[in-house]
Enzyme design. Structure first.
Site, PDB file in Angstrom:
ATOM      1  N   ASN A 147       0.818  -1.218   0.000  1.00 11.49           N
ATOM      2  CA  ASN A 147       0.000   0.000   0.000  1.00 11.49           C
ATOM      3  C   ASN A 147       0.854   1.272   0.000  1.00 11.49           C
ATOM      4  O   ASN A 147       0.359   2.347   0.314  1.00 11.49           O
ATOM      5  CB  ASN A 147      -0.996  -0.004   1.175  1.00 11.49           C
ATOM      6  N   ARG A 285       3.288   7.459  11.042  1.00 14.09           N
ATOM      7  CA  ARG A 285       2.803   6.958  12.335  1.00 14.09           C
ATOM      8  C   ARG A 285       2.568   8.151  13.265  1.00 14.09           C
ATOM      9  O   ARG A 285       3.388   9.078  13.320  1.00 14.09           O
ATOM     10  CB  ARG A 285       3.819   6.009  12.994  1.00 14.09           C
ATOM     11  N   GLN A 314      -4.199   3.842  18.507  1.00 11.62           N
ATOM     12  CA  GLN A 314      -5.297   3.580  17.582  1.00 11.62           C
ATOM     13  C   GLN A 314      -6.142   2.436  18.109  1.00 11.62           C
ATOM     14  O   GLN A 314      -5.571   1.410  18.453  1.00 11.62           O
ATOM     15  CB  GLN A 314      -4.764   3.282  16.182  1.00 11.62           C
ATOM     16  N   HIS A 333      -7.264   6.092  10.255  1.00 11.55           N
ATOM     17  CA  HIS A 333      -6.148   5.453   9.538  1.00 11.55           C
ATOM     18  C   HIS A 333      -6.680   4.644   8.343  1.00 11.55           C
ATOM     19  O   HIS A 333      -7.048   3.473   8.485  1.00 11.55           O
ATOM     20  CB  HIS A 333      -5.399   4.541  10.517  1.00 11.55           C
TER      21      HIS A 333
HETATM   22  P1  NAD Z   1      10.306   1.721   3.321  1.00 10.07           P
HETATM   23  O1  NAD Z   1      10.927   0.694   4.186  1.00 10.07           O
HETATM   24  O2  NAD Z   1      10.337   1.555   1.858  1.00 10.07           O
HETATM   25  O3  NAD Z   1      10.945   3.148   3.645  1.00 10.07           O
HETATM   26  C1  NAD Z   1      11.278   3.578   4.897  1.00 10.07           C
HETATM   27  C2  NAD Z   1      12.417   4.581   4.774  1.00 10.07           C
HETATM   28  O4  NAD Z   1      12.587   5.217   6.046  1.00 10.07           O
HETATM   29  C3  NAD Z   1      13.742   3.949   4.405  1.00 10.07           C
HETATM   30  O5  NAD Z   1      14.273   4.574   3.257  1.00 10.07           O
HETATM   31  C4  NAD Z   1      14.623   4.220   5.641  1.00 10.07           C
HETATM   32  O6  NAD Z   1      15.966   4.420   5.334  1.00 10.07           O
HETATM   33  C5  NAD Z   1      13.968   5.468   6.193  1.00 10.07           C
HETATM   34  N1  NAD Z   1      14.304   5.720   7.597  1.00 10.07           N
HETATM   35  C6  NAD Z   1      14.222   4.870   8.647  1.00 10.07           C
HETATM   36  N2  NAD Z   1      14.634   5.461   9.767  1.00 10.07           N
HETATM   37  C7  NAD Z   1      14.978   6.722   9.439  1.00 10.07           C
HETATM   38  C8  NAD Z   1      15.470   7.805  10.174  1.00 10.07           C
HETATM   39  N3  NAD Z   1      15.734   7.715  11.485  1.00 10.07           N
HETATM   40  N4  NAD Z   1      15.705   8.969   9.519  1.00 10.07           N
HETATM   41  C9  NAD Z   1      15.472   9.073   8.181  1.00 10.07           C
HETATM   42  N5  NAD Z   1      15.000   8.055   7.417  1.00 10.07           N
HETATM   43  C10 NAD Z   1      14.750   6.895   8.053  1.00 10.07           C
HETATM   44  O7  NAD Z   1       8.801   1.845   3.842  1.00 10.07           O
HETATM   45  P2  NAD Z   1       7.552   2.563   3.157  1.00 10.07           P
HETATM   46  O8  NAD Z   1       6.747   1.584   2.356  1.00 10.07           O
HETATM   47  O9  NAD Z   1       8.001   3.808   2.481  1.00 10.07           O
HETATM   48  O10 NAD Z   1       6.699   2.892   4.477  1.00 10.07           O
HETATM   49  C11 NAD Z   1       7.202   3.783   5.446  1.00 10.07           C
HETATM   50  C12 NAD Z   1       6.297   3.825   6.659  1.00 10.07           C
HETATM   51  O11 NAD Z   1       5.039   4.387   6.295  1.00 10.07           O
HETATM   52  C13 NAD Z   1       5.938   2.453   7.248  1.00 10.07           C
HETATM   53  O12 NAD Z   1       6.938   1.949   8.090  1.00 10.07           O
HETATM   54  C14 NAD Z   1       4.665   2.773   7.999  1.00 10.07           C
HETATM   55  O13 NAD Z   1       4.960   3.255   9.295  1.00 10.07           O
HETATM   56  C15 NAD Z   1       4.044   3.897   7.188  1.00 10.07           C
HETATM   57  N6  NAD Z   1       2.888   3.405   6.403  1.00 10.07           N
HETATM   58  C16 NAD Z   1       1.649   3.958   6.654  1.00 10.07           C
HETATM   59  C17 NAD Z   1       0.534   3.489   5.969  1.00 10.07           C
HETATM   60  C18 NAD Z   1      -0.825   4.084   6.177  1.00 10.07           C
HETATM   61  O14 NAD Z   1      -1.836   3.444   5.873  1.00 10.07           O
HETATM   62  N7  NAD Z   1      -0.933   5.311   6.691  1.00 10.07           N
HETATM   63  C19 NAD Z   1       0.667   2.438   5.037  1.00 10.07           C
HETATM   64  C20 NAD Z   1       1.955   1.963   4.773  1.00 10.07           C
HETATM   65  C21 NAD Z   1       3.046   2.427   5.466  1.00 10.07           C
END
Ligand code: NAD
Length: 401
Positions: A147, A285, A314, A333
């Site tokens: 997603n 988050r 949540q 959410h």
């Molecule tokens: P991903 O793993 O592709 O990307 C995460 C990125 O965050 C990576 O590039 C990583 O290097 C970076 N990162 C981690 N810690 C960091 C820090 N301290 N400083 C800077 N960058 C940092 O994941 P994604 O698919 O892009 O998803 C990211 C987040 O989005 C998920 O972990 C989740 O919490 C959230 N999400 C929310 C929904 C929603 O419905 N609202 C759905 C999917 C994901």
């Protein structure tokens, strides 16, 4: 025989849908980086159906029961005597979605003596105490990419809604007004603005690509630098700190996972570095932000708008200040649980279960914790530790609803 406990959000108040607004979903061949969509051996649901609510059962019942397993599906997850707590003692697998997270705290993990795997049907496994999962040799897996693009669309929608003052303008229509000056006195164009993403992973990079055609100037911060070719293609400015990014951006969007390094990264101190009147969009988050500092920044005008779909805990209690703070564009959410996304993560959950029961390796891209350490995407995107502290507050939703 294994017992699987699956925690899902409630059905619609009008009952489980009998019909849908559309007859099909568009076909998507693969994700933007070439990763394949989920590849289970089969599915027992019609893509486009509501799968994420209790009656939808993620389409898993027939598969699990025909293989001799027991499936318990419930929305009861918080507070004294939740069904989740009652069923945990002999559960082998717990599945939940971040939208309605089963908070798998150290205390719950300790009590679940037979627990082997925790599956996030979606992306973001911060609702599990990853440190405790590592200590107990429990596998944590999620459906990477299922997603990510759905969320990026929500980021675009929320950014435009806030910058252009869409939500109050829509309200004037409902109220029977034609109050153009009231609508436009907070309305701007996105074109020309500086937009920065905290994290440029799957969601963050997609957001940057979608922002580009609006004529914006693009910035990012990530602990992994993007390839030089991508930086050049999108004319990106890389920042080494949140302070440096916030100082120059009109719109900041948070797209990193929640882990101990990122918890409360947006707080009264870091908000001081933002431009007055910046917009902050958080679909990552809720706990990346200090709840009260965000509400105060909207009250004072330091932020012109805050929007997104993620809260902590949540479900958010009825008295959560983000429900009533000024100039917000919050939804529950939902961004990652469109019917389109559900079809992908239900299939991905089925793929993970098939691998588990057939002793085949789960894709590396789906792993967060395995063999007592962060693995796969977990090793790339998370830090060890626990971010579930305070989740017991979710029980207040039932008391306040
Ligand atoms: P991903 O793993 O592709 O990307 C995460 C990125 O965050 C990576 O590039 C990583 O290097 C970076 N990162 C981690 N810690 C960091 C820090 N301290 N400083 C800077 N960058 C940092 O994941 P994604 O698919 O892009 O998803 C990211 C987040 O989005 C998920 O972990 C989740 O919490 C959230 N999400 C929310 C929904 C929603 O419905 N609202 C759905 C999917 C994901």
């Amino acid at each position: 025989m294994a017992k699987i406990v699956c925690v899902l959000y409630d059905d619609p108040v009008t009952g489980y849908p009998k019909t849908y607004a559309r007859d099909d979903l568009p076909a998507i061949e693969c994700y933007p980086d070439g990763q394949s969509l989920p590849t289970p051996r089969g599915i027992d649901f019609a893509p486009g159906a509501l799968l994420g609510s209790v009656s939808g059962e993620l389409g898993l019942r027939r598969y699990l029961e025909s293989n001799g397993h027991q499936l318990v599906v419930t929305s009861s997850k918080d507070g004294e005597n939740s069904v989740l707590d009652r069923e945990l003692s002999d559960a082998e697998i717990v599945i939940s979605q971040p939208f309605w997270p089963a908070y798998m705290t150290a205390e719950r993990i300790k009590r679940a003596k037979k627990l082997k795997m925790i599956v996030t049907a979606g992306i973001g496994s911060d609702h599990t105490d990853l440190q405790a999962a590592m200590a107990h040799g429990i596998t944590v897996a999620e459906v990477t990419y299922c997603n990510s693009n759905s969320v990026a669309e929500h980021v675009m929608m929320t950014t435009l809604a806030l910058v252009r003052n869409y939500l109050p303008s829509y309200q004037w229509v409902l109220k029977g007004g034609w109050n153009i000056a009231d609508c436009v006195s907070r309305s701007y164009d996105l074109e020309g603005m500086h937009v920065g993403t905290v994290a440029a992973g799957r969601i963050g990079l997609r957001v940057l690509r979608l922002m580009k055609p609006f004529g914006t100037h693009l910035h990012y911060l990530d602990r992994h630098r993007l390839p030089a070719s991508v930086e050049k293609e999108l004319n990106l400015t890389h920042h080494a700190s949140l302070e440096s990014l916030a100082k120059v951006c009109d719109v900041v969007t948070l797209n990193c996972p929640l882990h101990p390094e990122t918890e409360h990264m947006i707080n009264a101190d870091s908000l001081k570095h933002f431009k007055r009147g910046a917009y902050l969009i958080n679909t990552a988050r809720g706990k990346l932000c200090d709840r009260d500092a965000v509400a105060a920044a909207l009250e004072s005008g330091q932020l012109a708008g805050y929007g997104g779909d993620v809260w902590f805990p949540q479900p958010a209690p009825a008295d959560h200040p983000w429900r009533r703070m000024p100039h917000h564009g919050m939804t529950p959410h939902i961004s990652g649980t469109s019917l389109s996304a559900q079809a992908r993560y239900a299939a991905g959950t089925r793929e993970i279960l098939e691998c588990y029961f057939e002793n085949r390796p789960i894709r590396d891209a789906y792993l967060i914790v395995q063999g007592g350490r962060l693995a796969g995407v977990g090793a790339h995107s998370y830090s060890a530790g626990n971010a579930t502290g305070g989740s017991e507050e979710a029980a207040r939703f039932n008391q306040s609803a």
